[in-house]
Design a protein around this motif. Structure first.
Motif: not given
Lengths: 260, 262
Positions: A149-152, A155-156, A169-170, A173-174, A249-250, A255, A258, A260
């Motif tokens: 994700d370009p936003v993620a 952010t990094a 870290h980015v 996991p992606t 799981a994430w 998942r 859920i 909001a």
């Protein structure tokens, strides 16, 4: 809903029982020649006899060794190459057509080469397994890296993460869900190729045992061994899925939603 | 002090050139809370990404505390509009807030205390081991704010941070931003397309024109420092200021430089 459809596990078992009954009935009713398709009961007896021999377990061990080592090499190479190529756009563009050319080459077409290089050694099995499994992993990792994700990523970068931290870290996991898909596909393909190599080249393992059983007229044993390769495939796929669900799981594919 | 001088940004796609930012000059003093407001599509986000060092400008200069910005500067934190994509779903709230501190190589004890004080500052005690996607949108944006606060930035950039939350949550988060700003003595540059929000939050409001963007106008918000949603928004002066900003934005949309004074 669940009530009307019935328990899926029970239904699945019922289907399997139906197949076993059919295989039992067809030769007994004389619809097929039992020299080519022995009834389930005779295959089962042969299977239990096999389970008691050390030779059988050695063959299983050989097959799984070739499968595991080949898969490990393919996954490691696929992940490393995939991340490096995927993260560097120039490399990605330069290799895309080559990958598309090499990927569809069936691994079995390399059997003559494998024999030439390694004879009937484990090396032959590994060459075929690695070649077939590598592309499965590589292609998935490439998709995964492209999914960052370009936003993620911004952010990094805005928090001054270095290149390694962004990969760790980015990007990783992606890409992980894709890596798992690749590993699951590769694990199945690797088993197919391990058995094929043993069958055709005569490297030790279940494939070779199947060929030996066939040529010595032990048809029930041959069917029993074929069933074992199928069971191995199911076990490998199940194990991969359980591991995937635990680790991811994430991820939104795993998942529960859920509110909001 | 944040100083933007003659900033220009053009995007090139093939033979076509798109001029996003034409000529932007403004400054933000240390400890100020400045809101940038402009019509949608006016390049607000492009501007913020240039200031954050995520995007190279085509011309002009940006400096932060006298240092030219080339790449993300230290002491700067950014809060993105897309909180759901800016937080890492594979990490718990605590790990999300802590990760930038690890990159800063702070010792573990210091990290733990920064994380817990940042989370309590945004009212999120007790959510440490939840995953961001288990929280509501407003709470997720609070996590992103906590992550920025824990980083102890001297400058905080906020890119339309409340555009995607509901009105109630938005009012709460606006008050949270003002409270944090007053408490932490941090410089805040807040981008929004919402005129009321800009006037309610800012000490100053800078109005941008439509793309290609220039500074349209600038006003000082002479409302009392202690503001609240009910009284400030009902204040006659608030209405005057928002009317002025509104007119300027309308003028900007027409592409005309209005001469109305505040």
């Amino acid at each position: 809903m669940t009530k009307r459809l019935g328990n899926p596990v029970l239904l699945g078992l019922a289907g399997l029982a139906g197949l076993l009954l059919l295989v039992e009935a067809l030769p007994r009713l004389g619809l097929v020649n039992d020299a080519y398709l022995p009834p389930t009961s005779r295959i089962a007896t042969a299977l239990f006899d096999e389970l008691a021999t050390a030779e059988f377990w050695r063959a299983v061990g050989d097959t799984l060794t070739g499968w595991a080592i080949g898969l490990a090499i393919a996954v490691t190479a696929g992940v490393v190459v995939g991340i490096v190529v995927g993260a560097i756009p120039v490399l990605r563009a330069a290799t895309a057509s080559t990958v598309e050319f090499l990927r569809p080459i069936p691994s079995v077409a390399l059997i003559p080469l494998a024999v030439l290089l390694y004879g009937t050694d484990l090396g032959s099995v590994l060459l075929l397994v690695v070649y077939a499994a590598f592309w499965q992993v590589l292609v998935q990792v490439l998709y995964g890296v492209a999914d960052v994700d370009p936003v993620a990523d911004e952010t990094a970068r805005s928090f001054r993460f270095g290149t390694w931290a962004r990969v760790r870290h980015v990007l990783w996991p992606t890409a992980l869900p894709y890596v798992f898909t690749g590993v699951r596909l590769a694990a199945s393909v690797a088993l197919v190729l391990a058995v094929t190599a043993e069958l055709v080249i005569g490297a030790p393992g279940l494939g070779k045992s199947i060929a030996v059983a066939q040529s010595s007229g032990a048809v029930p044993v041959m069917y029993a061994l074929v069933a074992v390769t199928g069971l191995l495939g199911v076990a490998i796929n199940l194990a991969a899925r359980v591991f995937e669900r635990r680790t991811l799981a994430w991820h939104q594919s795993v998942r529960g939603e859920i509110p909001a | 002090m944040l100083k933007v001088t003659g900033l220009r940004k053009t995007y090139r796609s093939g033979a076509r050139e798109v001029e996003a930012l034409r000529d932007l000059t403004f400054t933000v003093e240390n400890g100020e809370l400045v809101c940038l407001v402009g019509p949608s599509g006016c390049g607000k986000t492009t501007l913020l990404r240039c200031i954050a060092g995520l995007l190279d400008p085509s011309g002009g200069t940006i400096s932060l505390d006298g240092q030219p910005v080339q790449g993300p500067p230290p002491g700067l934190a950014m809060v993105f509009q897309e909180y759901g994509r800016s937080l890492f779903p594979w990490m718990t709230v605590r790990d999300n807030v802590e990760l930038p501190l690890k990159q800063k190589k702070l010792p573990a004890a210091r990290r733990a205390s920064l994380v817990s004080s940042a989370l309590s500052a945004v009212g999120l005690e007790g959510t440490e081991s939840a995953y961001p996607w288990q929280l509501s949108g407003g709470m997720q944006q609070r996590v992103a704010i906590a992550r920025a606060v824990a980083y102890e930035p001297s400058t905080l950039l906020m890119d339309e941070p409340f555009a995607a939350v509901d009105a109630q949550t938005r009012a709460d988060l606006e008050d949270l931003v003002r409270a944090l700003w007053q408490r932490l003595n941090v410089t805040v540059l807040f981008i929004t397309h919402d005129i009321d929000e800009a006037v309610y939050l800012g000490q100053r409001v800078i109005m941008l024109s439509s793309s290609p963007t220039v500074v349209q106008d600038e006003i000082t918000v002479d409302l009392p420092a202690s503001r609240d949603q009910l009284h400030t928004r009902a204040d006659a002066r608030f209405t005057e200021l928002r009317t002025h900003v509104y007119e300027q934005i309308q003028a900007a949309k027409r592409g005309a430089q209005s001469t109305v004074d505040s």
